[in-house]
Scaffold this motif. Structure first.
Motif, mmCIF file in Angstrom:
data_model
loop_
_atom_site.group_PDB
_atom_site.id
_atom_site.type_symbol
_atom_site.label_atom_id
_atom_site.label_comp_id
_atom_site.label_asym_id
_atom_site.label_seq_id
_atom_site.Cartn_x
_atom_site.Cartn_y
_atom_site.Cartn_z
ATOM 1 N N ALA A 172 0.830 -1.213 0.000
ATOM 2 C CA ALA A 172 0.000 0.000 0.000
ATOM 3 C C ALA A 172 0.859 1.255 0.000
ATOM 4 N N GLN A 173 1.942 1.241 0.770
ATOM 5 C CA GLN A 173 2.811 2.415 0.830
ATOM 6 C C GLN A 173 3.484 2.671 -0.523
ATOM 7 N N ILE A 174 3.918 1.591 -1.175
ATOM 8 C CA ILE A 174 4.547 1.722 -2.492
ATOM 9 C C ILE A 174 3.575 2.357 -3.483
ATOM 10 N N ILE A 175 2.352 1.818 -3.532
ATOM 11 C CA ILE A 175 1.359 2.333 -4.478
ATOM 12 C C ILE A 175 0.983 3.769 -4.134
ATOM 13 N N LYS A 176 0.759 4.026 -2.850
ATOM 14 C CA LYS A 176 0.355 5.368 -2.401
ATOM 15 C C LYS A 176 1.407 6.409 -2.771
ATOM 16 N N GLU A 177 2.665 6.116 -2.466
ATOM 17 C CA GLU A 177 3.730 7.071 -2.750
ATOM 18 C C GLU A 177 3.899 7.289 -4.249
ATOM 19 N N SER A 178 3.742 6.214 -5.018
ATOM 20 C CA SER A 178 3.865 6.337 -6.473
ATOM 21 C C SER A 178 2.753 7.214 -7.039
ATOM 22 N N LEU A 179 1.524 7.020 -6.554
ATOM 23 C CA LEU A 179 0.395 7.812 -7.042
ATOM 24 C C LEU A 179 0.501 9.273 -6.609
ATOM 25 N N VAL A 188 5.279 -3.969 -10.135
ATOM 26 C CA VAL A 188 5.150 -4.361 -8.732
ATOM 27 C C VAL A 188 5.387 -5.867 -8.620
ATOM 28 N N ILE A 189 6.360 -6.237 -7.809
ATOM 29 C CA ILE A 189 6.641 -7.647 -7.527
ATOM 30 C C ILE A 189 6.551 -7.810 -6.017
ATOM 31 N N GLY A 190 5.458 -8.403 -5.547
ATOM 32 C CA GLY A 190 5.256 -8.484 -4.105
ATOM 33 C C GLY A 190 5.244 -7.084 -3.520
ATOM 34 N N ASN A 191 6.136 -6.826 -2.550
ATOM 35 C CA ASN A 191 6.225 -5.513 -1.928
ATOM 36 C C ASN A 191 7.356 -4.670 -2.504
ATOM 37 N N TYR A 192 7.870 -5.075 -3.641
ATOM 38 C CA TYR A 192 8.919 -4.323 -4.332
ATOM 39 C C TYR A 192 8.350 -3.613 -5.559
ATOM 40 N N ILE A 193 9.028 -2.537 -5.972
ATOM 41 C CA ILE A 193 8.822 -1.976 -7.305
ATOM 42 C C ILE A 193 10.108 -2.219 -8.079
ATOM 43 N N PHE A 194 9.994 -2.950 -9.170
ATOM 44 C CA PHE A 194 11.138 -3.258 -10.022
ATOM 45 C C PHE A 194 11.130 -2.316 -11.210
ATOM 46 N N ASN A 195 12.233 -1.585 -11.385
ATOM 47 C CA ASN A 195 12.353 -0.665 -12.521
ATOM 48 C C ASN A 195 13.450 -1.177 -13.443
ATOM 49 N N LEU A 196 13.035 -1.678 -14.603
ATOM 50 C CA LEU A 196 13.986 -2.255 -15.553
ATOM 51 C C LEU A 196 14.921 -1.191 -16.113
ATOM 52 N N THR A 197 14.370 -0.012 -16.436
ATOM 53 C CA THR A 197 15.180 1.051 -17.032
ATOM 54 C C THR A 197 16.282 1.513 -16.081
ATOM 55 N N LYS A 198 15.916 1.722 -14.817
ATOM 56 C CA LYS A 198 16.889 2.182 -13.819
ATOM 57 C C LYS A 198 17.699 1.034 -13.217
ATOM 58 N N GLN A 199 17.244 -0.212 -13.466
ATOM 59 C CA GLN A 199 17.891 -1.410 -12.909
ATOM 60 C C GLN A 199 17.932 -1.342 -11.378
ATOM 61 N N THR A 200 16.718 -1.109 -10.797
ATOM 62 C CA THR A 200 16.617 -1.005 -9.344
ATOM 63 C C THR A 200 15.418 -1.797 -8.822
ATOM 64 N N LEU A 201 15.523 -2.161 -7.557
ATOM 65 C CA LEU A 201 14.410 -2.692 -6.785
ATOM 66 C C LEU A 201 14.163 -1.715 -5.642
ATOM 67 N N GLN A 202 12.915 -1.281 -5.492
ATOM 68 C CA GLN A 202 12.563 -0.355 -4.410
ATOM 69 C C GLN A 202 11.724 -1.101 -3.393
ATOM 70 N N TYR A 203 12.169 -1.103 -2.118
ATOM 71 C CA TYR A 203 11.398 -1.701 -1.032
ATOM 72 C C TYR A 203 11.269 -0.654 0.062
ATOM 73 N N LEU A 204 10.062 -0.066 0.189
ATOM 74 C CA LEU A 204 9.845 1.052 1.106
ATOM 75 C C LEU A 204 10.888 2.126 0.814
ATOM 76 N N ASP A 205 11.733 2.464 1.789
ATOM 77 C CA ASP A 205 12.723 3.529 1.583
ATOM 78 C C ASP A 205 14.067 2.986 1.101
ATOM 79 N N THR A 206 14.134 1.693 0.857
ATOM 80 C CA THR A 206 15.388 1.064 0.453
ATOM 81 C C THR A 206 15.436 0.861 -1.059
ATOM 82 N N THR A 207 16.497 1.350 -1.692
ATOM 83 C CA THR A 207 16.709 1.143 -3.120
ATOM 84 C C THR A 207 17.867 0.173 -3.304
ATOM 85 N N ILE A 208 17.630 -0.887 -4.048
ATOM 86 C CA ILE A 208 18.628 -1.929 -4.279
ATOM 87 C C ILE A 208 19.015 -1.902 -5.747
ATOM 88 N N SER A 209 20.299 -1.730 -6.016
ATOM 89 C CA SER A 209 20.784 -1.686 -7.394
ATOM 90 C C SER A 209 20.951 -3.088 -7.957
#
Length: 226
Positions: A17-24, A133-154
């Protein structure tokens, strides 16, 4: 500054919910998050809501029941269902209960934005991103990142391409030979060992969500479960 679009997001998984809310909210939406169906109905009664995004599986009242109750109060406000269900009858039930659209998880945030604006009769600008959206992550192919709440994983380029391939086939077996030929260029022993290493790395990077698994299917390939 244009007026913000006020919507209800009813989703009982806090992280998602937080991922979707912040994105919107970065796209000029005012998002009221409700943790269950009963709260969504109460908010709808007291706020001027332009659209509802309802998860189907929620405590107290599921999304279909919420839609049914909303339609007794209002028959015009658009409703989008978010669900992991994929059976044709579930889709039919959603529309029968008053839904206007149906989005299956995992989904692209850009697709959700487009569908919201389409139902509201507004145009939307699509960013040049590929976010899923993959589970509680946002996967960005262009940026090559996984976002989990406030954590960004390269991710490395190959990790991103591999994750994109298996996420496009969520809950389905992706043949080992297909992955090797498409990403490594050849299906041989050494590339196979390299692929196993990359899958292990992805498992570790996705480990913040215990509902996500990448499993090996002996003699066939691998499967992303979420």
């Amino acid at each position: 500054m244009s007026k913000k679009i006020k919507i209800i997001l009813a989703e009982d998984e806090p992280a998602l919910a937080q991922i979707i809310k912040e994105s919107l909210e970065t796209r000029n939406f005012e998002v009221i998050h409700c943790k269950d169906g009963e709260e969504a109905i109460e908010v709808f009664k007291n706020e001027k809501i332009e659209l509802l995004v309802l998860d189907v599986m929620m405590p107290k009242k599921d999304g279909f029941s919420v839609a049914k109750d909303i339609r007794k109060l209002d028959n015009k406000t658009p409703i989008i269902f978010l669900t992991a269900k994929s059976q044709t009858q579930d889709v039919v039930d959603g529309f029968n209960f008053g839904g206007n659209d149906y989005l299956k998880k995992p989904f692209s945030m850009e697709e959700l934005i487009v569908r919201i604006h389409s139902l509201l009769g507004r145009k939307t600008a699509i960013k040049n991103e590929d976010s899923i959206v993959i589970g509680n992550y946002i996967f960005n192919l262009t940026k090559q990142t996984l976002q989990y709440l406030d954590t960004t994983i390269s991710l490395t380029h190959r990790e991103a391409i591999l994750l994109n391939l298996i996420s496009e086939n969520k809950n389905k077996i992706v043949e080992r030979s297909l992955i090797l030929n498409k990403i490594w260029g050849e299906d041989d022993f050494f590339n196979g060992r390299s692929m196993d290493v990359f899958i292990t790395k992805l498992r570790k990077k996705l480990s913040l969500d215990s509902n996500i698994q990448i499993i090996n299917v002996r003699g066939q390939g691998c499967k992303l479960i979420c």
